[in-house]
Design a protein around this motif. Structure first.
Motif, mmCIF file in Angstrom:
data_model
loop_
_atom_site.group_PDB
_atom_site.id
_atom_site.type_symbol
_atom_site.label_atom_id
_atom_site.label_comp_id
_atom_site.label_asym_id
_atom_site.label_seq_id
_atom_site.Cartn_x
_atom_site.Cartn_y
_atom_site.Cartn_z
ATOM 1 N N VAL A 1 33.556 -20.324 -36.309
ATOM 2 C CA VAL A 1 33.333 -21.387 -35.323
ATOM 3 C C VAL A 1 31.996 -21.199 -34.607
ATOM 4 N N LEU A 2 31.707 -19.963 -34.183
ATOM 5 C CA LEU A 2 30.462 -19.701 -33.463
ATOM 6 C C LEU A 2 29.240 -19.959 -34.343
ATOM 7 N N THR A 3 29.319 -19.559 -35.604
ATOM 8 C CA THR A 3 28.196 -19.797 -36.509
ATOM 9 C C THR A 3 27.986 -21.295 -36.723
ATOM 10 N N PHE A 4 29.079 -22.033 -36.858
ATOM 11 C CA PHE A 4 28.988 -23.487 -37.026
ATOM 12 C C PHE A 4 28.302 -24.127 -35.814
ATOM 13 N N LEU A 5 28.736 -23.733 -34.603
ATOM 14 C CA LEU A 5 28.148 -24.297 -33.388
ATOM 15 C C LEU A 5 26.682 -23.893 -33.227
ATOM 16 N N TYR B 1 32.466 -11.166 -42.626
ATOM 17 C CA TYR B 1 33.826 -11.064 -42.106
ATOM 18 C C TYR B 1 34.855 -11.696 -43.039
ATOM 19 N N ALA B 2 34.431 -12.668 -43.821
ATOM 20 C CA ALA B 2 35.351 -13.228 -44.820
ATOM 21 C C ALA B 2 35.737 -12.155 -45.840
ATOM 22 N N LYS B 3 34.764 -11.302 -46.200
ATOM 23 C CA LYS B 3 35.045 -10.193 -47.123
ATOM 24 C C LYS B 3 35.853 -9.103 -46.423
ATOM 25 N N ILE B 4 35.530 -8.827 -45.165
ATOM 26 C CA ILE B 4 36.234 -7.790 -44.408
ATOM 27 C C ILE B 4 37.702 -8.159 -44.214
ATOM 28 N N LEU B 5 37.954 -9.439 -44.005
ATOM 29 C CA LEU B 5 39.330 -9.902 -43.842
ATOM 30 C C LEU B 5 40.160 -9.551 -45.082
ATOM 31 N N LYS B 6 39.590 -9.758 -46.250
ATOM 32 C CA LYS B 6 40.306 -9.418 -47.489
ATOM 33 C C LYS B 6 40.473 -7.911 -47.630
ATOM 34 N N GLN B 7 39.468 -7.150 -47.182
ATOM 35 C CA GLN B 7 39.493 -5.697 -47.358
ATOM 36 C C GLN B 7 40.415 -5.015 -46.357
ATOM 37 N N GLN B 8 40.371 -5.442 -45.084
ATOM 38 C CA GLN B 8 41.185 -4.796 -44.056
ATOM 39 C C GLN B 8 42.545 -5.457 -43.899
ATOM 40 N N GLY B 9 42.579 -6.776 -44.068
ATOM 41 C CA GLY B 9 43.848 -7.490 -44.040
ATOM 42 C C GLY B 9 44.595 -7.431 -42.728
ATOM 43 N N SER B 10 43.882 -7.266 -41.608
ATOM 44 C CA SER B 10 44.539 -7.134 -40.313
ATOM 45 C C SER B 10 44.492 -8.460 -39.546
ATOM 46 N N PHE B 11 45.404 -8.587 -38.578
ATOM 47 C CA PHE B 11 45.417 -9.775 -37.720
ATOM 48 C C PHE B 11 44.134 -9.844 -36.903
ATOM 49 N N ARG B 12 43.647 -8.690 -36.482
ATOM 50 C CA ARG B 12 42.388 -8.628 -35.718
ATOM 51 C C ARG B 12 41.235 -9.184 -36.554
ATOM 52 N N SER B 13 41.187 -8.813 -37.819
ATOM 53 C CA SER B 13 40.133 -9.311 -38.705
ATOM 54 C C SER B 13 40.241 -10.820 -38.890
ATOM 55 N N LEU B 14 41.464 -11.312 -38.968
ATOM 56 C CA LEU B 14 41.683 -12.750 -39.119
ATOM 57 C C LEU B 14 41.146 -13.504 -37.911
ATOM 58 N N ILE B 15 41.441 -13.020 -36.711
ATOM 59 C CA ILE B 15 40.964 -13.668 -35.483
ATOM 60 C C ILE B 15 39.443 -13.644 -35.417
ATOM 61 N N LEU B 16 38.852 -12.469 -35.687
ATOM 62 C CA LEU B 16 37.395 -12.338 -35.594
ATOM 63 C C LEU B 16 36.691 -13.169 -36.662
ATOM 64 N N ALA B 17 37.265 -13.236 -37.860
ATOM 65 C CA ALA B 17 36.681 -14.068 -38.908
ATOM 66 C C ALA B 17 36.671 -15.531 -38.484
ATOM 67 N N GLY B 18 37.761 -15.974 -37.854
ATOM 68 C CA GLY B 18 37.837 -17.351 -37.374
ATOM 69 C C GLY B 18 36.855 -17.634 -36.261
ATOM 70 N N VAL B 19 36.731 -16.685 -35.331
ATOM 71 C CA VAL B 19 35.795 -16.847 -34.214
ATOM 72 C C VAL B 19 34.359 -16.930 -34.721
ATOM 73 N N LEU B 20 33.999 -16.033 -35.643
ATOM 74 C CA LEU B 20 32.639 -16.042 -36.173
ATOM 75 C C LEU B 20 32.339 -17.326 -36.942
#
Length: 375
Positions: free
Chosen positions: A296-300, A275-294
């Protein structure tokens, strides 16, 4: 004139083609090309769409198998575009024209629904979830040789099925890391809920009865033994599968070596890195939110659950950990060679599963991609 091609070793080459030989013998009303600036996929298109009669592509692929096979061995992926394929049954007819030995057994992790005798939906995973690059069922001793995808409903935005030349991943990956993977192999750890559980939760993909097409545990154990899966039954009707597999394979015909494993899919950091790569490729607000969620969830998840208890995980074959840095290098190499193109309704994509990987980028709205496969 000059046309760019890919050699069968996966390396770039230049071939001179004289003007009177641009349409190879046996191709007839089908023309071949590439997307500008892309080496994948090879594109087959009709010379005259107005002259296409029903069933043309199915009949054409049946008569031109040798030509198609030669291109598939060389390039690894062929896109049939513009042939007016409009239904799952027409797609199945094309696939059967190419190979009568289509398969229906699927031991992969992504949920799929059957559409015709040999055609399934490619994935029923939620559209926001990325599917990382992988060779289909690479965790088996004998994965399918060929895949065919069909675009029944093209997404309006995103939802592409990127592909990558796995021979190039083998050639370009950090040599020390490649040697480590090739020497040690990989071990896959997967957990599945039982028949009475919900189909989806945050981390799991499908239940074991969906994977093995049976609710009988003895039958599950029999199929698992054929694939060298180690079976462990868990509380609440759960199932844990463990198996060791190679990380690199030789093509059964071309004998070329290619990266061929699911480490970039099953690693506990894979989705976050993707998702870090997808955020750069798609550049959408939705991608930014999902990248952040993933993130945090992966860390936990890593803090709260031991690696051996993860629902999906991959380690080296000697039980040592594949580090975040190492899987990050794998991900980076894939994105360096990724070929992304938009689907069009009626597209049929043929992939050599031993040479080229595939995945799925997140999307929203309608999208329907179907799949079939063969040895």
């Amino acid at each position: 004139m000059k046309t760019n091609t890919i050699s069968r070793s996966g390396k770039s080459a230049i071939k001179k083609v004289s003007p009177n030989k641009t349409k190879p013998k046996g191709i007839g009303r089908v023309e071949r090309s590439f997307f500008p600036g892309k080496e994948l996929p090879r594109i087959y298109g009709p010379g005259d769409t107005n002259a296409l009669e029903p069933g043309f592509l199915a009949a054409w692929v049946s008569k031109n198998k040798k030509s198609i096979e030669a291109d598939l061995l060389e390039y690894g992926a062929i896109l049939f575009r513009g042939f007016q394929i409009s239904s799952p049954q027409e797609f199945e007819d094309v696939a059967l024209g190419l190979d009568k030995n289509l398969k229906t057994d699927y031991l992969g992790t992504s949920p799929r629904n059957k559409v015709t005798q040999f055609v399934h939906t490619a994935s029923e995973l939620p559209p926001h979830y990325p599917i990382m690059q992988h060779a289909e069922m690479s965790f088996l001793d004998k994965p399918p040789r060929k895949l065919m995808f069909f675009c029944a409903v093209a997404p309006k935005e995103h939802g592409e099925t990127p592909i990558t030349d796995l021979r190039k991943i083998y050639e370009d990956l950090d040599p020390d890391l490649l040697k480590k993977f090739e020497t040690k192999g990989v071990k896959y750890i997967r957990k599945y809920d039982g028949p009475n559980a919900s189909r989806y939760n945050l981390w799991k993909t499908k239940r074991w009865d969906e994977m093995f097409s049976t609710k009988e545990k003895k039958q599950v154990e029999k199929i698992a033994a054929q694939q060298r899966f180690q079976v462990e039954w868990l509380p609440e009707d759960g199932l844990k599968l463990t198996n060791k597999q190679v990380a690199v394979r030789k093509h059964p015909i071309a004998k070329t070596k290619a990266w061929h494993n699911h480490s970039q899919v099953f690693h506990q950091d894979a989705a976050r890195l993707e998702y870090a790569k997808i955020l750069k490729q798609q550049g959408s607000f939705r991608s930014l939110i999902l990248a952040g969620v993933l993130y945090v969830l992966t860390f936990l998840k890593k803090k709260l659950v031991e690696p051996k208890d993860q629902d999906t995980n991959v380690i080296f074959g000697d039980d040592s950990e594949i580090s975040v840095s190492e899987i990050g290098k794998v991900s980076q190499t894939f994105w360096k060679h990724l070929s992304i193109f938009s689907w069009q309704k009626g597209d049929v994509l043929l992939i050599d599963n031993y040479s080229v990987s595939h995945g799925r980028l997140p999307f929203s709205g309608p999208r329907e991609i179907l799949v079939t496969w063969t040895d």
